[in-house]
Motif scaffolding. Structure first.
Motif, PDB file in Angstrom:
ATOM      1  N   ALA A 199      -7.981 -25.566 -22.741  1.00 41.05           N
ATOM      2  CA  ALA A 199      -7.063 -24.910 -21.809  1.00 41.05           C
ATOM      3  C   ALA A 199      -7.791 -24.472 -20.544  1.00 41.05           C
ATOM      4  O   ALA A 199      -7.265 -24.589 -19.430  1.00 41.05           O
ATOM      5  N   THR A 200      -9.005 -23.967 -20.705  1.00 39.88           N
ATOM      6  CA  THR A 200      -9.787 -23.561 -19.544  1.00 39.88           C
ATOM      7  C   THR A 200     -10.152 -24.761 -18.675  1.00 39.88           C
ATOM      8  O   THR A 200     -10.092 -24.699 -17.445  1.00 39.88           O
ATOM      9  N   THR A 201     -10.515 -25.864 -19.326  1.00 41.75           N
ATOM     10  CA  THR A 201     -10.819 -27.088 -18.578  1.00 41.75           C
ATOM     11  C   THR A 201      -9.592 -27.587 -17.821  1.00 41.75           C
ATOM     12  O   THR A 201      -9.679 -27.996 -16.657  1.00 41.75           O
ATOM     13  N   ALA A 202      -8.434 -27.548 -18.486  1.00 43.27           N
ATOM     14  CA  ALA A 202      -7.194 -27.994 -17.840  1.00 43.27           C
ATOM     15  C   ALA A 202      -6.882 -27.130 -16.618  1.00 43.27           C
ATOM     16  O   ALA A 202      -6.481 -27.644 -15.569  1.00 43.27           O
ATOM     17  N   LEU A 203      -7.060 -25.814 -16.765  1.00 46.91           N
ATOM     18  CA  LEU A 203      -6.807 -24.915 -15.636  1.00 46.91           C
ATOM     19  C   LEU A 203      -7.771 -25.205 -14.499  1.00 46.91           C
ATOM     20  O   LEU A 203      -7.374 -25.227 -13.327  1.00 46.91           O
ATOM     21  N   ALA A 204      -9.049 -25.464 -14.832  1.00 53.43           N
ATOM     22  CA  ALA A 204     -10.034 -25.768 -13.798  1.00 53.43           C
ATOM     23  C   ALA A 204      -9.654 -27.039 -13.043  1.00 53.43           C
ATOM     24  O   ALA A 204      -9.760 -27.098 -11.817  1.00 53.43           O
ATOM     25  N   VAL A 205      -9.210 -28.069 -13.782  1.00 55.07           N
ATOM     26  CA  VAL A 205      -8.790 -29.318 -13.138  1.00 55.07           C
ATOM     27  C   VAL A 205      -7.609 -29.073 -12.209  1.00 55.07           C
ATOM     28  O   VAL A 205      -7.571 -29.563 -11.075  1.00 55.07           O
ATOM     29  N   ASP A 206      -6.629 -28.296 -12.679  1.00 58.18           N
ATOM     30  CA  ASP A 206      -5.453 -27.994 -11.848  1.00 58.18           C
ATOM     31  C   ASP A 206      -5.853 -27.253 -10.568  1.00 58.18           C
ATOM     32  O   ASP A 206      -5.367 -27.562  -9.474  1.00 58.18           O
ATOM     33  N   LEU A 207      -6.750 -26.271 -10.710  1.00 55.70           N
ATOM     34  CA  LEU A 207      -7.135 -25.461  -9.553  1.00 55.70           C
ATOM     35  C   LEU A 207      -7.950 -26.279  -8.551  1.00 55.70           C
ATOM     36  O   LEU A 207      -7.750 -26.165  -7.341  1.00 55.70           O
ATOM     37  N   VAL A 208      -8.865 -27.110  -9.050  1.00 53.18           N
ATOM     38  CA  VAL A 208      -9.667 -27.930  -8.146  1.00 53.18           C
ATOM     39  C   VAL A 208      -8.790 -28.951  -7.430  1.00 53.18           C
ATOM     40  O   VAL A 208      -8.946 -29.193  -6.230  1.00 53.18           O
ATOM     41  N   THR A 209      -7.839 -29.527  -8.161  1.00 54.70           N
ATOM     42  CA  THR A 209      -6.932 -30.502  -7.550  1.00 54.70           C
ATOM     43  C   THR A 209      -6.109 -29.870  -6.431  1.00 54.70           C
ATOM     44  O   THR A 209      -5.883 -30.476  -5.388  1.00 54.70           O
ATOM     45  N   GLY A 210      -5.664 -28.643  -6.645  1.00 54.94           N
ATOM     46  CA  GLY A 210      -4.820 -27.979  -5.646  1.00 54.94           C
ATOM     47  C   GLY A 210      -5.565 -26.991  -4.777  1.00 54.94           C
ATOM     48  O   GLY A 210      -4.956 -26.080  -4.214  1.00 54.94           O
TER      49      GLY A 210
END
Length: 571
Positions: A199-210
């Motif tokens: 979940a933390t990795t997914a959030l990091a990917v979302d934040l970096v993408t946006g």
């Protein structure tokens, strides 16, 4: 590509399949590791024999032979361990690779999947859970080797003293069963840890993408606090899992030490009673010390298996996910006069929509509500399961749900305004793997009014694009995406707002190029847009309002006769 696993795959199936798929390496590795452990268990026995038969008797010849035997025994155990460990690690890495490939196939499957995982979670499963679930292969080798060592040591103890050997044969299984009681807790804690990290990795990917958007609206501080909270939760869960593993390891070490002390104490008492020789005492104490290692290994295997089982469950969630849609098996249809047809389609906000796109026709679609445009684009991408929409979608006269997914994709290409470009050269992005010469690429770039992207860089088509085309402007990305679609030259091309990030002059040039490239022959084109420049080059326009087609006709006619239409495109 279709995923290897079928719906209904469980974690246990993933683990069993790993052992079956690597059975050659596993069997050879187990045989060699068991040989190593058996030879290592015999070392104390051999030393005891040397003491009794050579040292105590002063027999030089027996001592020389004994030393030669010990050298041979050490050679066997060293070679067996080196080769067996290599086989075991090779099996783990090969299986982890195989699982990662399966996960990638599932994620890239054009049918889609219903795992419910975000991109970051899939990344975590691919990078971490695949490796951990493959550890079951290592567990098999370590467990077999540890049990072999215990059995050989116990048999040797039985030969020396029956009650002592029986005590080891009975006591060790009881210890293993007792330690196994913590396995479910270890599995639960490992599962929670992997889920939190994913979940933390997914959030990091979302934040970096946006990240650019977050900076633009000034929300980067809030995003950082949100990630910090998720990271703290992952840390807490990881610490709980580590605490459980540490407790299990501590209990294993303590119980193992007590057992060792008991065996050594009993052996010493037997020696004082005269029931054991000096050599037998040395052998028993050496075996008692040696047994500590395989018992410790069994405790370690409990932890490894708990982690493997937890990760295998997450892998199974991806590989066993049901496909989003199940299209038919028919091949590409023959070109028809009507390339694309919607008959009484109902989906999301769309209500009884009927459209026709003929060969050589450019159809414009103007949706007063952007959600209707999104619904139409989503439907045409083929991502909507057949049971989720009403009516019929025909491709060259054949219902789309009867066609194989590859046939649909080969006929209909949907290019959305949020263009996906990849790291690599401009040429690689435009050709999409096809072997095309510069003439075809330049024609597509010219039609997409993207000559400035070539002219702005000395390397031209060999210009390197960064991830997601971040070194291009938004308008440049859109035009390169359109050029790529024109290079493919699909029978039916659907464009959704392809000019939202370009200026009016460039938009006019792009519209002319698009009309020249797609306005003749047997190709069909759908332009879902509010751009007057694009609508002007269409053969006719269908107007969507409230999910229904409320007007249809040439752009100039609608512009002159429909006040709402005129207001919508000129505002």
């Amino acid at each position: 590509m279709t995923p290897v696993a079928a719906p209904g795959v469980s974690g246990a199936v993933v683990l069993r399949r790993a052992l079956r798929r690597q059975r050659g390496r596993v069997i050879l590795g187990i045989a060699l590791l068991c040989t190593h452990q058996a030879a290592e268990a015999l070392i104390p026995v051999a030393i005891g024999v040397v003491i009794d038969r050579a040292v105590a008797t002063g027999d030089v010849r027996a001592l020389a032979l004994s030393l030669g035997g010990l050298a041979a025994l050490f050679t066997v155990l060293a070679f067996a361990y080196r080769t067996g460990a290599r086989m075991a690690y090779a099996a783990v890495e090969h299986e982890a690779h195989a699982i990662r490939v399966e996960i990638a196939r599932s994620a890239l499957d054009p049918h889609g999947h219903r795992s419910g995982m975000r991109d970051g979670e899939l990344l975590s499963v691919t990078a971490s859970d695949a490796e951990l679930s493959a550890l079951v292969v290592r567990v098999a080798g370590l467990t077999a080797a540890a049990l072999t060592a215990i059995v050989v040591a116990a048999v040797a103890l039985v030969v020396v003293d029956v009650p002592l050997g029986l005590g080891v044969l009975i006591g060790v299984p009881l210890l293993v069963v007792a330690l196994q009681r913590m396995a479910p807790l270890l599995t639960r804690r490992s599962t929670s840890q992997q889920e939190a990290l994913a979940a933390t990795t997914a959030l990091a990917v979302d934040l970096v993408t946006g990240l650019r958007v977050l900076r633009g609206i000034g929300a980067q501080d809030h995003a950082a606090r949100r990630y910090a909270g998720a990271s703290r939760h992952a840390l807490d869960v990881t610490l709980r899992a580590a605490t459980t593993k540490g407790l299990h390891l501590g209990l294993t070490t303590m119980v193992n030490g007590l057992f060792l002390a008991t065996v050594a104490g009993v052996a010493g008492w037997l020696a004082l009673q005269g029931r054991l020789t000096i050599g037998e005492l040395v052998a028993v104490v050496g075996l008692a010390q040696f047994i500590a290692e395989p018992v410790q290994t069994l405790g370690y295997c409990v932890q490894l298996f708990a982690m493997a089982r937890a990760s295998a469950g997450r892998v199974a969630r991806v590989l066993g996910a049901a496909p989003v849609d199940r299209p038919g098996s028919a091949g590409p249809p023959a070109p028809a006069s009507t390339r694309l047809a919607l008959d009484s389609v109902r989906y999301a906000g769309l209500d009884d929509v009927s459209l026709r796109v003929g060969a050589g026709e450019i159809l414009g679609v103007l949706a007063y509500d952007p959600s209707d445009a999104e619904a139409l684009v989503t439907l045409l991408t083929g991502r909507v399961p057949r049971q989720d929409y009403g009516g019929t979608l025909h491709v060259d006269g054949v219902p789309a749900d009867e066609l194989h997914i590859d046939a649909v994709r080969a006929t209909v290409l949907v290019e959305q305004h949020d263009v996906a470009l990849f790291e690599g050269t401009l040429r690689a992005n435009l050709s999409a793997g096809a072997d095309l010469d510069d003439t075809a690429l330049r024609a597509a770039v010219r039609a997409a009014a993207a000559q400035d992207v070539l002219a702005a860089h000395p390397h031209g088509f060999d210009r390197v694009l960064t991830e997601r085309g971040a070194n291009l402007s938004g308008g440049q990305r859109q035009r390169i995406g359109l050029a790529r679609a024109l290079v493919v030259d699909p029978p039916v091309l659907v464009l959704h707002n392809p000019t939202t990030a370009v200026d009016a002059v460039t938009e006019g040039l792009l519209a002319e190029g698009l009309a020249s490239a797609r306005g003749a022959g047997d190709r069909g084109t759908v332009l879902i847009t509010t751009s007057p420049a694009l609508l002007r080059v269409t053969h006719r326009v269908a107007v969507l309002d409230g999910g229904r087609i409320v007007a249809e006709g040439p752009h100039d006619h609608l512009l002159a006769s429909d006040a709402r239409y005129r207001e919508e495109i000129l505002r």
